[in-house]
Structure formats: C-alpha cells, structure tokens
Design a protein around this motif. Structure first.
Motif, PDB file in Angstrom:
ATOM      1  N   SER A   2     -14.808 -35.767 -45.114  1.00  0.00           N
ATOM      2  CA  SER A   2     -13.891 -35.603 -43.987  1.00  0.00           C
ATOM      3  C   SER A   2     -14.715 -35.830 -42.721  1.00  0.00           C
ATOM      4  N   GLU A   3     -14.055 -35.817 -41.610  1.00  0.00           N
ATOM      5  CA  GLU A   3     -14.806 -36.010 -40.372  1.00  0.00           C
ATOM      6  C   GLU A   3     -14.103 -35.279 -39.245  1.00  0.00           C
ATOM      7  N   LEU A 100      -5.701 -31.158 -41.736  1.00  0.00           N
ATOM      8  CA  LEU A 100      -7.133 -31.475 -41.702  1.00  0.00           C
ATOM      9  C   LEU A 100      -7.663 -31.399 -40.270  1.00  0.00           C
TER      10      LEU A 100
ATOM     11  N   ASN B  79      -0.305 -32.585 -49.439  1.00  0.00           N
ATOM     12  CA  ASN B  79      -1.478 -33.449 -49.297  1.00  0.00           C
ATOM     13  C   ASN B  79      -1.828 -34.243 -50.559  1.00  0.00           C
ATOM     14  N   LEU B  84      -5.065 -36.333 -50.717  1.00  0.00           N
ATOM     15  CA  LEU B  84      -5.936 -35.400 -49.995  1.00  0.00           C
ATOM     16  C   LEU B  84      -5.844 -34.017 -50.636  1.00  0.00           C
ATOM     17  N   ASN B  88      -8.261 -26.858 -47.153  1.00  0.00           N
ATOM     18  CA  ASN B  88      -9.566 -27.132 -46.579  1.00  0.00           C
ATOM     19  C   ASN B  88      -9.970 -25.883 -45.813  1.00  0.00           C
ATOM     20  N   ASN B 108     -15.123 -26.717 -45.795  1.00  0.00           N
ATOM     21  CA  ASN B 108     -13.954 -27.120 -46.596  1.00  0.00           C
ATOM     22  C   ASN B 108     -13.522 -26.050 -47.599  1.00  0.00           C
TER      23      ASN B 108
END
Lengths: 327, 327
Positions: A2-3, A100, B79, B84, B88, B108
C-alpha cells in the motif's frame, strides 16, 4: 503493498488559503450535513490531566467526496514552558470506497484554522444582513484574525471594532489587521463600545464566562460565536441566547454538549433551534427580517475537516506535492 | 518545525513478534487499567454503509509510557471484490508529555493481531488452570492461529482440537498449525467434540449466533471469547455466560456494549463481574478452584494498542528503523 502520501504544513499552506473556494467547500459540507447520509460520530476526546493535555479526534464521511478525514487535534497547554506550541494537529485521509489510507496531512492545525474561519463566513453569509458593513470582533488571537478576513470575503465590511481582555492585544490587532484587510480597525475598551451599532459580532476567545449579555443585543445584529468548543467554555450569556430570534448551530448534537447552547439548557424551545446546513438547504429559515437578531454557535465539525482535507489533497495531487511512502 | 517517523509493515513485523515480551507489555497495560490513572475514552466508530465499511478509532493514555497511540482500524467488506483486503489499519503515536506526533506505524493491522493474541495469553495465564494441557479452538482464521501460538507460550499445551463452520478450513488449520506449534491439532466436526475434556477453549470467529451453549460447559474449563467486538457479534449463549463461576472482561464498559456480556444483560450480578486488570493486580479473584469455570470476554482495548505501539517504536528507534519526515 500500500502507499500513503505525506503533505507537510508548507504543502498544506500552498494548497489551501482562506478564499471563496475554501468557504464554498465548507458551505457544501454543511449542506450535506442537512441533506445527505453523512456519518459524523461524536468527537472522541482523550484527557491527559497529568500533562495538562487533551486530544480531540473528529471525523465525518460525506457522500460524494472521494476521501474522508480523521483529524487528531492535541492541545497540551504546558508546552509553551518547553518552548513548544500548545496546539498541533494532523489529518489522516482515507479512501471513501475502500477505507485505505491515502494521505497524511501534517498541517499542525493550519487546515483547522482555515475551515473554522470559513464556517464563520458561511454563518455570516446565511444569517447576517446582506448590507452589513460594521463588524465587532471579540478576541485578538489567530482565529479572531482569520474570522475577520473570512467575513470580508462575504460582506461589504467598512468598519471594524475589536475588543480583547488584554488591551495591548486589541491594539496590536487593530494595527495589524487594519493593514491586512485594508479597513480601519478600532480597538475598544469595553464590550458595550465594541458592540455598539455592530451589524455582525464575532466572538473568538477562550472565555469561560459570558462576554455578551442580553442588554448588549440590538435589532439586526448577527453573532457568530465560535469560541466555545468545550463544555467549560462560554462567551454568550444564557439570557442573551434566549433573546435571539434565530439560534443556529453547526451541529445541535455538539452545541448541546460543547457550545453556547450547553449553557442555556431549557431556555430555547426545540422548534427555535436550527442547524446551519438546514438554513443553506432551505429547510429552515434563518433571518426573517432586517430587525431579527441571529446567532450561530460554532463548535467545529468533522464534516468541515473532511471537506477541507479532501480539497487540500485534490490540489496537492494535481500539483504533484507530497512525499509518497511505499509500504 | 516538527518531524514524524514512518514505520512500514515490514518494520513493525521486524520489531514485534508474538513472544513473551509482547505478552508482558499487554499484561502491563491491563495492570495499569486497574491501578493507574489511565485515560481510555469510548471507541469512536464511523459507519459507511454505502460502501459496507466501518472505521474504529481506539486510544488510551497509559501513565509511565512515553507515547500513546491513536489507532485507526478501517474494515471495508466489499474490498475483496476489488482485490483488496477488507481490513487494514495504522497507529499514530503521540508523545505523552507534549502531544506532538512521534511516529506513524503503517502496520496494516499486524500490531492489532499481535496485541489481541497476547491478550488471550494473558487471560489464559491468569484464569485457566496452570496444568492445562488440552486446548479447543473455535474458528480457523488468522486470529485463531495466533491465539493458539500465544496460548502455547503460557500453558503446557499437549493436545489441540479445532472446529470451524467450514470443515475444510478446520482441516487446513489442523495441518498447518500442527507444524507451527509442533503439537497434534485435530479437526472436529461438532462443537461438542471440540470442547470435550478441553481445559481451555478459545472462540475466535466472526459469529453472530452463540456457538457455546450452557450444556457445553464442564468443570475446570476456561474460555477466552475474543470474537465479539461489535454489538451484533456473539459466540457464547447468555445462559452459558450466566453459568460461569467468574466472568472477566478486558473492559466492562466495552463488553457491556460490544462483548458477550452485551447479550446477557441482567443475567450476571455486578458483584460477579471483574476486569482482567483487577485479577492481575490482585484486586479480585479469578479462578478459586480447579473446578471453577472461568470466561474472559475480550473486545480489544486502546490500552493494548498503546502498549504494543510504544514497544514497537522503542525497538524501531533503537534499531534505527523508520523514515524520518521533516515537517
């Protein structure tokens, strides 16, 4: 994998200024509060009495916006003894569809200051007389400055008076703000004097005792009370609040606990209470005549945070700002 | 000028493993909950039904720790359709004395998984019989795996049985966990079978209907129920809960709303309720005899988050891990 993107305070300042677009974004947030399925839970508050500290966490999901913010606002009031600012703050932006993390806005409270001032402008736009020219400011701190700048964007202000508990601060405000807004700002020594003939009054102090009393009110006045964001804070006497023709909250569920309304329990009938978004959406009437006295009680909402943070990120992204951290 | 360190998930994994020190840190957090002026406000919860999403924000200030965590845990359950993960999460670490941001732990959800498993071990250590050798696990997901590993660190487990709603998952758990904990893990087809002769039962499912009924209980059993962290979740029948000799919560104010206790309102007398920290601190008695039936209801606390995040950061700092972002 992820970022997340990191925006510095400088990035946030480069992307957001106190202008009509910021005001528009905050106005839209209030409109959504009244018309859309907004999720805005009660503020999370952590108290750290051991270090004279507190942390507020605010959030709101606004349908239609691509992200929502979770804002962390610490206030540690012994920090000045250590040479550090009392207040800081940051906003975490999450993707509305996936949850996210998208960006961390390390704004040190800058975006909060802007969205708070913008809310004042929205309140004045919808509640004060359109031809309001004379403004009274109670308080001389950063937010009292931004509130005046924001007000000048929505009303043809030509005369400003300021009062502060510390007369030197009022003098300084008068000198400095006269230059910034290019309008004469006069320092007053009493609350009576500052409010005399004012079309709009803004209270932006950390006060815990009422400043504005019932006898200070006059027909046509609009008051934006934005100093009370905690149960012990108070700028408007309960009897003054009971005397206004229209009381408008940013969010009633908050002003009942934190705002001026909290100190006037039972004095205002429920049918006389409105929210700013309801006025914007035309669901309730704000000002009925030029003689009405109106008051807007602002405690600060997560909806404003989400609106300003999403706008900041949208601009940052289009300008290639921020540091991308790959996780 | 301020600065914040960023830790990746890999950094967090390198610094924290499920070991006796993690368990010790979480045990200390529970001890402080009972003995120190901990500030732990109610969980902030944001619901985003439009995207089948939710966000929990937890925090706690623990006196004596140099930082406190604010944890953001999003769960967006559509997700997987986008490829995904549903869950998280990240933790923001603030300085206990100044409230200034110290580190962002982009774990995460890894640290949450560890501190949750560690709490299970703490519960077993203080409530199960010391010579417990036979463990029953209900559930076959990630947390059901970690719970067994954690349990093996505090009790001389020699025999494990597992049950899951999906029998293939139970089979897979049995195969894989036998290798990991080096103990024979047998998959069972019924809840009766998995619980038979068990000294310790762990429930770690997303269940919303009770799995363990009153008739499943037998003398000497300890149950760690850690699946219920939301009002609609439920693993233990109210009548089973009413039958245990000692009910212990991680935090009663949470289990009354989110945990198994929530589903057994009025069936347990207040004087029979205890918190895990009170047992650790010797303020209340957990197990009185080898025949007692004990149950620990774990909903997950901000205190655990602060404990594990502070430990992660302490180790990261000493090992020079993390990216320093200057603001």
């Amino acid at each position: 994998m992820s970022e997340i993107s990191l925006l510095s305070e400088a990035d946030c300042r480069a992307c957001i200024t106190l202008d009509t677009q910021s005001i528009k974004a905050v106005e839209q947030a209030f409109y959504l509060l009244a018309t859309a399925k907004v999720a805005m839970p009660p503020i999370l508050r952590l108290d750290v009495p051991e270090h004279n500290g507190e942390v507020d966490v605010k959030t709101a999901y606004l349908p239609g916006l691509e992200q929502f913010a979770i804002k962390v606002s610490p206030g540690f009031f012994d920090n000045p003894k250590l040479g550090l600012p009392s207040l800081n703050g940051l906003m975490l932006l999450l993707d509305s569809q996936t949850g996210l993390p998208v960006a961390l806005l390390l704004d040190n409270g800058y975006l909060t200051a802007i969205r708070t001032a913008a809310a004042g402008a929205v309140a004045a736009k919808w509640l004060s007389r359109e031809n309001a020219t004379c403004a009274a400011v109670l308080g001389a701190g950063e937010q009292a400055r931004l509130q005046l700048q924001a007000l000048c964007l929505v009303r043809p202000i030509r005369q400003v008076r300021v009062w502060a508990r510390d007369a030197r601060q009022a003098q300084r405000y008068s000198r400095e703000m006269s230059q910034i807004v290019k309008i004469k700002v006069t320092a007053c020594q009493t609350i009576e004097a500052v409010l005399q003939n004012a079309d709009i009054a803004i209270t932006a102090t950390p006060g815990t005792e009422p400043l504005i009393q019932a006898e200070h009110l006059h027909p046509g006045l609009h008051i934006t009370a934005m100093g009370s964001d905690a149960p012990h804070k108070n700028e408007i006497a309960a009897t003054a609040l009971a005397k206004v023709d229209q009381y408008v909250a940013d969010r009633l569920s908050q002003t009942r606990i934190l705002g001026e309304l909290h100190h006037a329990k039972g004095l205002l009938a429920d049918e006389n209470l409105a929210e700013l978004g309801q006025i914007i959406a035309g669901q309730k009437i704000g000002r009925r005549s030029a003689k009405d006295i109106t008051l807007c009680d602002l405690t600060g909402t997560g909806a404003q945070d989400t609106a300003i943070a999403a706008l900041a990120w949208q601009r940052a992204k289009s300008r290639g700002k921020g540091l991308l951290f790959h996780n």
